[in-house]
Design a protein around this motif. Structure first.
Motif, PDB file in Angstrom:
ATOM      1  N   ILE A   7       0.838  -1.201   0.000  1.00 42.23           N
ATOM      2  CA  ILE A   7       0.000   0.000   0.000  1.00 42.23           C
ATOM      3  C   ILE A   7       0.871   1.249   0.000  1.00 42.23           C
ATOM      4  O   ILE A   7       0.595   2.224  -0.699  1.00 42.23           O
ATOM      5  N   ARG A   8       1.950   1.208   0.764  1.00 35.68           N
ATOM      6  CA  ARG A   8       2.871   2.347   0.820  1.00 35.68           C
ATOM      7  C   ARG A   8       3.485   2.606  -0.564  1.00 35.68           C
ATOM      8  O   ARG A   8       3.581   3.757  -0.991  1.00 35.68           O
ATOM      9  N   GLU A   9       3.865   1.529  -1.246  1.00 31.53           N
ATOM     10  CA  GLU A   9       4.461   1.690  -2.576  1.00 31.53           C
ATOM     11  C   GLU A   9       3.442   2.269  -3.549  1.00 31.53           C
ATOM     12  O   GLU A   9       3.770   3.123  -4.378  1.00 31.53           O
ATOM     13  N   ASP A 172     -13.253   3.127  -1.372  1.00 33.80           N
ATOM     14  CA  ASP A 172     -12.409   3.738  -2.399  1.00 33.80           C
ATOM     15  C   ASP A 172     -12.092   5.193  -2.072  1.00 33.80           C
ATOM     16  O   ASP A 172     -11.045   5.707  -2.462  1.00 33.80           O
ATOM     17  N   LEU A 173     -12.995   5.863  -1.382  1.00 31.81           N
ATOM     18  CA  LEU A 173     -12.755   7.265  -1.050  1.00 31.81           C
ATOM     19  C   LEU A 173     -11.508   7.406  -0.193  1.00 31.81           C
ATOM     20  O   LEU A 173     -10.649   8.258  -0.449  1.00 31.81           O
ATOM     21  N   TYR A 174     -11.371   6.554   0.810  1.00 37.49           N
ATOM     22  CA  TYR A 174     -10.196   6.617   1.673  1.00 37.49           C
ATOM     23  C   TYR A 174      -8.965   6.052   0.973  1.00 37.49           C
ATOM     24  O   TYR A 174      -7.851   6.510   1.196  1.00 37.49           O
ATOM     25  N   GLU A 211      -9.883  -1.699   5.225  1.00 33.46           N
ATOM     26  CA  GLU A 211     -10.064  -0.993   3.962  1.00 33.46           C
ATOM     27  C   GLU A 211     -11.526  -0.665   3.694  1.00 33.46           C
ATOM     28  O   GLU A 211     -11.856  -0.149   2.625  1.00 33.46           O
ATOM     29  N   ALA A 212     -12.394  -0.951   4.646  1.00 33.50           N
ATOM     30  CA  ALA A 212     -13.817  -0.685   4.467  1.00 33.50           C
ATOM     31  C   ALA A 212     -14.174   0.658   5.086  1.00 33.50           C
ATOM     32  O   ALA A 212     -13.377   1.289   5.787  1.00 33.50           O
ATOM     33  N   VAL A 307      -9.421   5.921   9.327  1.00 32.33           N
ATOM     34  CA  VAL A 307      -9.388   4.568   9.883  1.00 32.33           C
ATOM     35  C   VAL A 307     -10.731   4.271  10.513  1.00 32.33           C
ATOM     36  O   VAL A 307     -11.461   5.162  10.933  1.00 32.33           O
ATOM     37  N   ALA A 308     -11.039   2.995  10.598  1.00 34.40           N
ATOM     38  CA  ALA A 308     -12.322   2.591  11.168  1.00 34.40           C
ATOM     39  C   ALA A 308     -12.340   2.829  12.669  1.00 34.40           C
ATOM     40  O   ALA A 308     -11.338   2.698  13.361  1.00 34.40           O
TER      41      ALA A 308
END
Length: 741
Positions: A7-9, A172-174, A211-212, A307-308
């Motif tokens: 994710i960082r990459e 997807d927004l986050y 990721e939700a 974050v959730a």
């Protein structure tokens, strides 16, 4: 691979795209583009970088991006005028932001030497307080009232017009580094806003998908605003959230602010039930504190990442009152927006694929092309008729192979824009170092070429542009004396020609001082003092190793390296470079490169028993020479008359050392070719075997560099054939012809 590392990459890959968008937008504004969408795109680029940096706690990047973003926000609101000086500061800030992104990617925590001074400039420009706390700056538009005072607040009148906005982000927004809190802040600027948080979908901690997205908001806005202004807040997250906008009174029979406040206070947990949503004596709090209260196990960040939240016993709701002066009325929108439809820019769907996988696919297509050639060879050797079912099926396979090859090559094709976008910063830096005002003009940024070629273009272009500014352009004083504008112009252009990509770097400087160049070459022992050189040969001396016209070593040039590196780099790509220079007018460096390094269409020919391939893009026509059209210049040098003109006739077999005595012209076939700069020559070969698509294999990587040979390929019968380097053959032969004459 660690999922977080992946994710960082991805974040840093997207940062490169955002930085390119940022610089192109600022340059467009510098060129006079005042379109609000351009300004918004610039703002969004910095905002997205900052949002992603917050997720990875890249503090140095967050701090600088925050100040930069605030300055851009002031610009798009009209409070900071768009002047040349302001844009210069913004461009320098973009450069520093790019440096900070790269440093973060490399894991460096060192402060940028220019960051502090630019932060002060940006704050002074936008009116930010020097000691302003970043968290307060970011969330200060919200004024969160204590719950104890909520019951005493006057009830919101039912009469005033307003809107109810129901907003639920998707994951997807986050994932795209957007923040719901910033959208709420923008809504609060449209009038008086009451925000209700719906967290009933938040699952138990063990069931949370990182990721939700689980939170939703209902926002009631009263004041002088309209639906268009509200939709504009969400236009750049459209498609990444669920959005419903209704007028007050049309949603659930109206919205009672006092009732909502009382309900939240009633639902607040008692002291023995855990932390309250908002303590009664909290005073004014910020979004970070609210998120902390919703998630007591999570420490608040200066820039809260999406974050959730942690699970709560009862799904809490939250009321927030924000009073912000309403902005000026928005400009008239298109009819589609006035009707309520959101403004959305259509963009094609894309997918990120590891380059190694694409390279593997390219290799497989190359093997497919070779195997198709093998089948064709076997069918021909078997003597099957062209009308036979096998031969017809082979023709269909050949067409399908070509379509597959074209499709795969299109996957690797990329516009040269990714390289061109790196050059404006280089121009600014070199211009500042030399004290010369310079303007960069680019053309043909959408010209596509193989990704492998693009990746290896950056260094040659860097050398050439530095050279154009340092050596090509005169000082402002000399330009004024020559009647030129003080600002020099460097032009970078790309276009397709004859199946190749051509890139030109030109300047409007003083041109090449040929007398000085020749003198330096003689002084350095690169040429003999008595040598007679043409203007073209003198110009090409600058490509010789160790040649430099700089009088002293600097950070720009003067170390005896540069233009020779450019020529070697271009030659390694199967390309050529030439110069056209006019004293007092400037110089143009033209690079011609293959569109791809994987396959090419070639004419298969033979010379003294050897099978060779000539790139078909260089061939103008083929002809059978007649004895009366061929003329000798002495020795082995010959010319051939073609339609009233004379061009050199070059025996390919002799040029490559296959034979010592020239082939009788009438016994061979001449290929009329056009080289760089439009020069023509005729290559004499024994025979033409046919036209074929061949897979390029590097000869230098597998053997060594051979003059006159660009690469190699594998034929259908398994033999290796050499691909001709036509320009080198012509150049060497011209030198022999001058000696003969």
């Amino acid at each position: 691979m660690d999922p977080l590392a992946a994710i960082r990459e991805t974040f840093f890959q997207e940062c490169e795209e955002q930085l390119a968008e940022l610089e192109s937008g600022l340059l467009a504004m510098e060129g006079g583009d005042q379109d609000p969408e351009t300004i918004n795109a610039v703002f969004r680029a910095v905002h997205s970088i900052k949002g992603g940096a917050g997720a990875f706690q890249l503090e140095a990047l967050i701090r600088f991006a925050h100040v930069f973003e605030t300055a851009l926000d002031e610009m798009r609101s009209g409070r900071v005028p768009i002047t040349p000086d302001v844009l210069k500061t913004m461009l320098r800030a973009a450069d520093v932001l790019a440096d900070l992104v790269r440093a973060a990617h490399e894991g460096s925590e060192a402060e940028h030497p220019l960051a502090s001074s630019l932060v002060d400039e940006l704050k002074a420009m936008s009116g930010q307080a020097a000691d302003e706390d970043e968290a307060e700056e970011d969330w200060g538009d919200f004024e969160f009232q204590p719950m104890a005072a909520a019951v005493d607040m006057p009830e919101a009148p039912a009469g005033p017009a307003g809107f109810v906005v129901k907003f639920k982000p998707r994951g997807d927004l986050y994932a795209k580094a957007n923040e719901a809190a910033l959208l709420l802040r923008e809504l609060a600027r449209l009038g008086q806003a009451v925000v209700e948080l719906d967290a009933h979908e938040v699952p138990a901690l063990t069931d949370i998908d990182p990721e939700a997205a689980y939170l939703a908001w209902t926002i009631t806005i009263t004041g002088d605003t309209d639906e268009i202004a509200i939709r504009e807040v969400f236009e750049w997250v459209d498609g990444d959230c669920e959005l419903e906008i209704t007028k007050r009174g049309e949603a659930d029979g109206g919205f009672d602010m006092a009732a909502l406040m009382a309900r939240v206070q009633d639902e607040a947990p008692a002291e023995d039930e855990g932390p309250a949503v908002v303590p009664a004596n909290a005073g004014e709090v910020d979004v970070a504190s609210l998120i902390a209260n919703l998630s007591p196990t999570t420490a608040p960040e200066p820039e809260p990442a999406p974050v959730a939240a942690a699970p709560v016993a009862a799904a809490p709701t939250l009321s927030v009152v924000a009073s912000v002066p309403a902005p000026a009325a928005p400009e008239a929108a298109p009819e589609s927006q006035a009707a309520g439809g959101p403004r959305k820019t259509e963009a094609g769907a894309t997918i990120r694929v590891d380059l190694d996988r694409v390279d593997r696919l390219i290799d497989l297509v190359g093997e497919l092309v070779i195997n198709q050639a093998v089948l064709a060879q076997r069918v021909m050797e078997a003597g099957l008729a062209r009308a036979s079912a096998v031969a017809m099926g082979l023709d269909e396979l050949e067409q399908l192979t070509r379509e597959i090859q074209d499709s795969v090559m299109a996957i690797r094709a990329q516009p040269v824009k990714s390289v061109f976008q790196r050059m404006p910063r280089l121009v600014r830096e070199v211009a500042a170092m030399t004290g010369k005002p310079v303007r960069l003009v680019t053309e043909g940024e959408g010209t596509e070429v193989d990704k492998t070629v693009i990746e290896r273009l950056a260094d040659p272009l860097t050398h050439m542009i530095r050279n154009a500014i340092d050596h090509g352009l005169e000082s402002p004083e000399k330009r004024a004396a020559a009647g030129k504008p003080a600002e020099g112009v460097v032009k970078l252009a790309a276009f397709h020609r004859s199946g190749r990509i051509v890139i030109e770097v030109s300047d409007d400087g003083g041109g090449i001082n040929r007398e000085r160049v020749k003198g330096i070459a003689i002084e350095k022992g690169l040429v003999a003092p008595e040598a007679t050189l043409s203007d073209e040969e003198i110009d090409n001396l600058i490509f010789m190793p160790g040649f430099s016209t700089a009088t002293e070593v600097s950070d720009i040039s003067g170390r005896g390296v540069g233009m020779d590196v450019v020529r070697r780099s271009i030659q390694a790509l199967g390309g050529r470079i030439n110069i056209v220079s006019k004293p007092g007018k400037g110089s143009t460096f033209t690079m011609s490169l293959p569109l791809t390094l994987a396959v090419l269409d070639g004419m298969v020919v033979s010379a003294h028993g050897q099978t060779l391939v000539a790139p078909i893009t260089a061939i103008v026509e083929t002809l059978q020479p007649k004895a009366e059209d061929v003329h000798s210049l002495g020795g082995h040098a010959r010319v051939i008359s073609i339609r009233g003109g004379f061009v050199p006739l070059i025996d390919v077999g002799m040029a490559l050392g296959y034979r010592r005595d020239p082939l009788e012209a009438t016994q061979g076939v001449a290929l009329l070719i056009e080289g760089e700069g439009g020069s023509r020559a005729a290559l004499l070969v024994d025979a033409i075997q046919g036209q074929r698509q061949v897979v390029i294999k590097s000869l230098e990587a597998n053997y060594r560099q051979v003059p006159g040979v660009a690469a190699a390929t594998i034929l259908g019968d398994g033999r290796v054939a050499l691909i001709l380097d036509i320009d080198t053959i012509v150049t060497v032969s011209r030198g022999d012809m001058r000696k003969a004459s």
